[in-house]
Design a protein around this motif. Sequence first.
Motif, PDB file in Angstrom:
ATOM      1  N   ILE A 128      43.235  28.356  38.349  1.00 55.24           N
ATOM      2  CA  ILE A 128      42.153  29.339  38.196  1.00 55.24           C
ATOM      3  C   ILE A 128      42.255  30.026  36.839  1.00 55.24           C
ATOM      4  O   ILE A 128      41.249  30.200  36.145  1.00 55.24           O
ATOM      5  CB  ILE A 128      42.157  30.360  39.355  1.00 55.24           C
ATOM      6  N   ASN A 129      43.468  30.391  36.446  1.00 52.12           N
ATOM      7  CA  ASN A 129      43.655  31.012  35.129  1.00 52.12           C
ATOM      8  C   ASN A 129      43.262  30.051  34.006  1.00 52.12           C
ATOM      9  O   ASN A 129      42.643  30.460  33.020  1.00 52.12           O
ATOM     10  CB  ASN A 129      45.091  31.482  34.945  1.00 52.12           C
ATOM     11  N   GLU A 130      43.601  28.792  34.172  1.00 50.88           N
ATOM     12  CA  GLU A 130      43.213  27.789  33.176  1.00 50.88           C
ATOM     13  C   GLU A 130      41.688  27.688  33.103  1.00 50.88           C
ATOM     14  O   GLU A 130      41.106  27.672  32.025  1.00 50.88           O
ATOM     15  CB  GLU A 130      43.822  26.435  33.536  1.00 50.88           C
ATOM     16  N   PHE A 131      41.044  27.614  34.248  1.00 49.97           N
ATOM     17  CA  PHE A 131      39.579  27.560  34.299  1.00 49.97           C
ATOM     18  C   PHE A 131      38.974  28.765  33.584  1.00 49.97           C
ATOM     19  O   PHE A 131      38.070  28.637  32.757  1.00 49.97           O
ATOM     20  CB  PHE A 131      39.104  27.507  35.758  1.00 49.97           C
ATOM     21  N   LEU A 132      39.490  29.950  33.903  1.00 49.03           N
ATOM     22  CA  LEU A 132      38.946  31.168  33.297  1.00 49.03           C
ATOM     23  C   LEU A 132      39.176  31.215  31.790  1.00 49.03           C
ATOM     24  O   LEU A 132      38.357  31.767  31.055  1.00 49.03           O
ATOM     25  CB  LEU A 132      39.529  32.412  33.968  1.00 49.03           C
ATOM     26  N   SER A 133      40.265  30.632  31.325  1.00 49.31           N
ATOM     27  CA  SER A 133      40.543  30.645  29.877  1.00 49.31           C
ATOM     28  C   SER A 133      39.497  29.870  29.087  1.00 49.31           C
ATOM     29  O   SER A 133      39.301  30.122  27.898  1.00 49.31           O
ATOM     30  CB  SER A 133      41.940  30.092  29.593  1.00 49.31           C
ATOM     31  N   PHE A 134      38.800  28.940  29.733  1.00 52.14           N
ATOM     32  CA  PHE A 134      37.757  28.159  29.068  1.00 52.14           C
ATOM     33  C   PHE A 134      36.382  28.825  29.153  1.00 52.14           C
ATOM     34  O   PHE A 134      35.428  28.328  28.567  1.00 52.14           O
ATOM     35  CB  PHE A 134      37.649  26.757  29.674  1.00 52.14           C
ATOM     36  N   GLN A 135      36.285  29.903  29.893  1.00 50.05           N
ATOM     37  CA  GLN A 135      34.987  30.528  30.142  1.00 50.05           C
ATOM     38  C   GLN A 135      34.678  31.594  29.088  1.00 50.05           C
ATOM     39  O   GLN A 135      35.578  32.242  28.564  1.00 50.05           O
ATOM     40  CB  GLN A 135      34.958  31.175  31.535  1.00 50.05           C
ATOM     41  N   PRO A 136      33.391  31.800  28.816  1.00 45.80           N
ATOM     42  CA  PRO A 136      33.013  32.895  27.918  1.00 45.80           C
ATOM     43  C   PRO A 136      33.424  34.238  28.534  1.00 45.80           C
ATOM     44  O   PRO A 136      33.569  34.363  29.750  1.00 45.80           O
ATOM     45  CB  PRO A 136      31.487  32.803  27.842  1.00 45.80           C
ATOM     46  N   VAL A 137      33.576  35.226  27.686  1.00 45.07           N
ATOM     47  CA  VAL A 137      34.036  36.547  28.124  1.00 45.07           C
ATOM     48  C   VAL A 137      33.165  37.088  29.252  1.00 45.07           C
ATOM     49  O   VAL A 137      33.679  37.641  30.228  1.00 45.07           O
ATOM     50  CB  VAL A 137      34.054  37.530  26.927  1.00 45.07           C
ATOM     51  N   GLU A 138      31.866  36.932  29.150  1.00 38.36           N
ATOM     52  CA  GLU A 138      30.945  37.452  30.171  1.00 38.36           C
ATOM     53  C   GLU A 138      31.247  36.875  31.549  1.00 38.36           C
ATOM     54  O   GLU A 138      31.318  37.596  32.542  1.00 38.36           O
ATOM     55  CB  GLU A 138      29.506  37.113  29.774  1.00 38.36           C
ATOM     56  N   LYS A 141      34.623  38.175  32.867  1.00 34.51           N
ATOM     57  CA  LYS A 141      34.505  39.566  33.302  1.00 34.51           C
ATOM     58  C   LYS A 141      33.861  39.648  34.682  1.00 34.51           C
ATOM     59  O   LYS A 141      34.363  40.348  35.570  1.00 34.51           O
ATOM     60  CB  LYS A 141      33.683  40.366  32.293  1.00 34.51           C
ATOM     61  N   LEU A 142      32.780  38.921  34.899  1.00 34.40           N
ATOM     62  CA  LEU A 142      32.116  38.925  36.201  1.00 34.40           C
ATOM     63  C   LEU A 142      33.067  38.434  37.287  1.00 34.40           C
ATOM     64  O   LEU A 142      33.154  39.028  38.361  1.00 34.40           O
ATOM     65  CB  LEU A 142      30.854  38.060  36.177  1.00 34.40           C
ATOM     66  N   PHE A 143      33.770  37.350  37.020  1.00 38.41           N
ATOM     67  CA  PHE A 143      34.689  36.766  37.998  1.00 38.41           C
ATOM     68  C   PHE A 143      35.791  37.763  38.366  1.00 38.41           C
ATOM     69  O   PHE A 143      36.073  37.986  39.545  1.00 38.41           O
ATOM     70  CB  PHE A 143      35.296  35.479  37.434  1.00 38.41           C
ATOM     71  N   VAL A 144      36.409  38.371  37.371  1.00 37.33           N
ATOM     72  CA  VAL A 144      37.518  39.293  37.619  1.00 37.33           C
ATOM     73  C   VAL A 144      37.031  40.549  38.335  1.00 37.33           C
ATOM     74  O   VAL A 144      37.674  41.013  39.287  1.00 37.33           O
ATOM     75  CB  VAL A 144      38.249  39.634  36.299  1.00 37.33           C
ATOM     76  N   LEU A 145      35.893  41.086  37.912  1.00 30.43           N
ATOM     77  CA  LEU A 145      35.372  42.282  38.580  1.00 30.43           C
ATOM     78  C   LEU A 145      35.094  42.012  40.050  1.00 30.43           C
ATOM     79  O   LEU A 145      35.391  42.837  40.914  1.00 30.43           O
ATOM     80  CB  LEU A 145      34.096  42.779  37.894  1.00 30.43           C
ATOM     81  N   ARG A 146      34.537  40.854  40.337  1.00 29.06           N
ATOM     82  CA  ARG A 146      34.169  40.546  41.723  1.00 29.06           C
ATOM     83  C   ARG A 146      35.362  40.096  42.555  1.00 29.06           C
ATOM     84  O   ARG A 146      35.571  40.569  43.674  1.00 29.06           O
ATOM     85  CB  ARG A 146      33.076  39.456  41.734  1.00 29.06           C
ATOM     86  N   TYR A 147      36.159  39.166  42.023  1.00 29.66           N
ATOM     87  CA  TYR A 147      37.166  38.519  42.856  1.00 29.66           C
ATOM     88  C   TYR A 147      38.584  39.058  42.680  1.00 29.66           C
ATOM     89  O   TYR A 147      39.450  38.765  43.491  1.00 29.66           O
ATOM     90  CB  TYR A 147      37.133  37.005  42.653  1.00 29.66           C
ATOM     91  N   PHE A 148      38.837  39.849  41.665  1.00 29.14           N
ATOM     92  CA  PHE A 148      40.138  40.519  41.579  1.00 29.14           C
ATOM     93  C   PHE A 148      39.999  41.969  41.988  1.00 29.14           C
ATOM     94  O   PHE A 148      40.733  42.462  42.831  1.00 29.14           O
ATOM     95  CB  PHE A 148      40.734  40.423  40.170  1.00 29.14           C
ATOM     96  N   GLU A 177      31.297  25.829  39.313  1.00 26.22           N
ATOM     97  CA  GLU A 177      32.071  25.260  38.201  1.00 26.22           C
ATOM     98  C   GLU A 177      33.564  25.271  38.533  1.00 26.22           C
ATOM     99  O   GLU A 177      34.267  24.302  38.248  1.00 26.22           O
ATOM    100  CB  GLU A 177      31.813  26.047  36.917  1.00 26.22           C
ATOM    101  N   LEU A 178      34.029  26.349  39.137  1.00 25.43           N
ATOM    102  CA  LEU A 178      35.437  26.435  39.528  1.00 25.43           C
ATOM    103  C   LEU A 178      35.757  25.383  40.579  1.00 25.43           C
ATOM    104  O   LEU A 178      36.795  24.715  40.508  1.00 25.43           O
ATOM    105  CB  LEU A 178      35.771  27.837  40.051  1.00 25.43           C
ATOM    106  N   ARG A 179      34.873  25.215  41.515  1.00 23.62           N
ATOM    107  CA  ARG A 179      35.066  24.195  42.558  1.00 23.62           C
ATOM    108  C   ARG A 179      35.217  22.811  41.932  1.00 23.62           C
ATOM    109  O   ARG A 179      36.151  22.068  42.243  1.00 23.62           O
ATOM    110  CB  ARG A 179      33.887  24.217  43.527  1.00 23.62           C
TER     111      ARG A 179
END
Length: 189
Positions: A128-138, A141-148, A177-179
């Motif tokens: 998941i961290n690897e996936f997020l590292s490839f994602q744009p900041v926006e 941010k949405l993913f972390v705000l919602r799921y963390f 995309e994560l799936r």
Amino acid sequence: MKKPDEEMLIDLYWKRNEGAIIETQRKYGAYVRKIINNILKLNSDVEECVNDTYLSVWNDIPTTIPLVFSSYIAKISRNTAINRYNSQRALKRGKGEVDYVLDELSELISGKEDVESTFDYNELVRHINEFLSFQPVEKRKLFVLRYFYTESIKDISERTNFTESKIKSSLFRIRNELRDFLISKGVEL
């Protein structure tokens, strides 16, 4: 590298100085309360959980020296609140934001009891961290705000100035995309 005030705070914990908790409350109290409130909602539970968080930090610091104190206390706050939430859920209390977040994430693990039983948890976190590292900041941010932080769609909308509709559709796309990413890494969903 730690900020000087974080080093001072950790030093107070290391020396077992009770002022460490007071300084933590002063500097991070609102932050801790917000994280916990996003999960629990009930004020009396939030206050107990805040106190449990400070106790956990007090007990943990002599053996653990956090690299970034704000991230460290966020993780402890979140885990403490989720543990309390799970206990309450077992007692069949009301439905909160965590239920919605878990429902959304269930798309990624459909048909399985839980992720930990089907895949090594640490490995999943790494992916998941690897996936997020490839994602744009926006997107990150949405993913972390919602799921963390388990923030509501409404709170995320207020924070980001995006419409609730945009946030929902963005999160839906991010989950898909994560799936696909997890499948490509060999994770059985």
